[in-house]
Enzyme design. Sequence first.
Site, PDB file in Angstrom:
ATOM      1  N   HIS A  17      29.010  59.799  58.874  1.00  0.00           N
ATOM      2  CA  HIS A  17      29.183  59.245  60.225  1.00  0.00           C
ATOM      3  C   HIS A  17      29.742  60.310  61.176  1.00  0.00           C
ATOM      4  CE1 HIS A  17      29.916  55.187  58.008  1.00  0.00           C
ATOM      5  NE2 HIS A  17      28.709  55.135  58.537  1.00  0.00           N
ATOM      6  N   LYS A  41      28.670  41.077  56.391  1.00  0.00           N
ATOM      7  CA  LYS A  41      28.836  42.085  55.338  1.00  0.00           C
ATOM      8  C   LYS A  41      30.158  41.935  54.582  1.00  0.00           C
ATOM      9  CE  LYS A  41      26.276  46.386  56.304  1.00  0.00           C
ATOM     10  NZ  LYS A  41      26.473  47.793  56.736  1.00  0.00           N
ATOM     11  N   SER A 128      28.876  54.153  53.160  1.00  0.00           N
ATOM     12  CA  SER A 128      30.162  53.458  52.987  1.00  0.00           C
ATOM     13  C   SER A 128      30.162  52.659  51.688  1.00  0.00           C
ATOM     14  CB  SER A 128      30.425  52.523  54.169  1.00  0.00           C
ATOM     15  OG  SER A 128      30.528  53.256  55.356  1.00  0.00           O
TER      16      SER A 128
HETATM   17  N1  LIG Z   1      25.393  60.097  55.624  1.00  0.00           N
HETATM   18  C1  LIG Z   1      24.795  59.677  56.742  1.00  0.00           C
HETATM   19  N2  LIG Z   1      23.935  60.476  57.417  1.00  0.00           N
HETATM   20  C2  LIG Z   1      23.319  60.020  58.533  1.00  0.00           C
HETATM   21  N3  LIG Z   1      23.483  58.794  59.063  1.00  0.00           N
HETATM   22  C3  LIG Z   1      24.333  57.966  58.441  1.00  0.00           C
HETATM   23  C4  LIG Z   1      25.028  58.349  57.250  1.00  0.00           C
HETATM   24  N4  LIG Z   1      25.787  57.293  56.849  1.00  0.00           N
HETATM   25  C5  LIG Z   1      25.563  56.308  57.736  1.00  0.00           C
HETATM   26  N5  LIG Z   1      24.700  56.692  58.694  1.00  0.00           N
HETATM   27  C6  LIG Z   1      24.207  55.916  59.826  1.00  0.00           C
HETATM   28  O1  LIG Z   1      25.311  55.455  60.573  1.00  0.00           O
HETATM   29  C7  LIG Z   1      25.012  54.201  61.181  1.00  0.00           C
HETATM   30  C8  LIG Z   1      26.081  53.185  60.856  1.00  0.00           C
HETATM   31  O2  LIG Z   1      26.045  52.986  59.508  1.00  0.00           O
HETATM   32  P1  LIG Z   1      26.865  51.941  58.652  1.00  0.00           P
HETATM   33  O3  LIG Z   1      28.133  51.576  59.321  1.00  0.00           O
HETATM   34  O4  LIG Z   1      25.949  50.875  58.168  1.00  0.00           O
HETATM   35  O5  LIG Z   1      27.243  52.911  57.423  1.00  0.00           O
HETATM   36  P2  LIG Z   1      26.613  52.970  55.994  1.00  0.00           P
HETATM   37  O6  LIG Z   1      27.150  54.195  55.351  1.00  0.00           O
HETATM   38  O7  LIG Z   1      25.128  52.779  56.047  1.00  0.00           O
HETATM   39  O8  LIG Z   1      27.343  51.708  55.360  1.00  0.00           O
HETATM   40  P3  LIG Z   1      26.782  50.538  54.435  1.00  0.00           P
HETATM   41  O9  LIG Z   1      26.658  51.145  53.102  1.00  0.00           O
HETATM   42  O10 LIG Z   1      27.853  49.498  54.563  1.00  0.00           O
HETATM   43  O11 LIG Z   1      25.473  50.099  55.061  1.00  0.00           O
HETATM   44  C9  LIG Z   1      23.598  53.850  60.688  1.00  0.00           C
HETATM   45  O12 LIG Z   1      22.674  54.290  61.657  1.00  0.00           O
HETATM   46  C10 LIG Z   1      23.486  54.656  59.412  1.00  0.00           C
HETATM   47  O13 LIG Z   1      22.121  54.905  59.082  1.00  0.00           O
HETATM   48 MG   LIG Z   2      24.243  50.918  56.542  1.00  0.00          MG
END
Ligand SMILES: Nc1ncnc2c1ncn2[C@@H]1O[C@H](COP(=O)(O)OP(=O)(O)OP(=O)(O)O)[C@@H](O)[C@H]1O
Ligand SMILES: [Mg+2]
Length: 170
Positions: A17, A41, A128
């Site tokens: 993020h 979630k 996450s």
């Molecule tokens: N490692 C990463 N690289 C690029 N984009 C990311 C990464 N982790 C999350 N994102 C993007 O950040 C945004 C917010 O993601 P989110 O809060 O759902 O996190 P997540 O890591 O996907 O969590 P979860 O596993 O709960 O879905 C989304 O657009 C997701 O694709």
């Molecule tokens: Mg996600």
Amino acid sequence: MVVAVYPGTFDPLTYGHMDIIERAAALVDKLIVGIYENPAKQPLFPLEQRVRLVEEVITGLSNVRVKAFKGLTVDFIRQVGGKVMIRGLRANSDFEREFEMALMNRKLAPDIELLCLMTSSQYQFLSSTLIKEVAKLGGCLEGMVPDNVAVALKEKFSVPIELATGKGKM
Ligand SMILES: Nc1ncnc2c1ncn2[C@@H]1O[C@H](COP(=O)(O)OP(=O)(O)OP(=O)(O)O)[C@@H](O)[C@H]1O
Ligand SMILES: [Mg+2]
């Protein structure tokens, strides 16, 4: 002035993020990290804590702010005067879901443009969900989450702090 919103659950914030936040902040005038309440979630961390964990690490980025929101993401983006939504893409599965949501959002709010940034290869595997699984089992989170997040996870799962941050191994 281009205002962009990077929405997500951020439960919790990862370096994946952070990478998107830093890269998006360099492209726009103002970036708002929108933390979605997301009761569906059943988040591990309460909304206020998810907000605080992001606030603590973005202090060096002068054009980035954090705000919590409920309801439709496009409504939130309009409320803050945003024109652009930022999302990150890691894999095909992310693309399919984002594509679906993007078409729906375009119907709801044709005035808001979606900007997707590809993951940086070193963070491709970070989510996450995976971080919480590793933390729960006591794995080291060094290089995956900021220290404040590692400490918060350790507190949740009662893992020794040096294991959480990796600092004990230096
Ligand atoms: N490692 C990463 N690289 C690029 N984009 C990311 C990464 N982790 C999350 N994102 C993007 O950040 C945004 C917010 O993601 P989110 O809060 O759902 O996190 P997540 O890591 O996907 O969590 P979860 O596993 O709960 O879905 C989304 O657009 C997701 O694709
Ligand atoms: Mg996600």
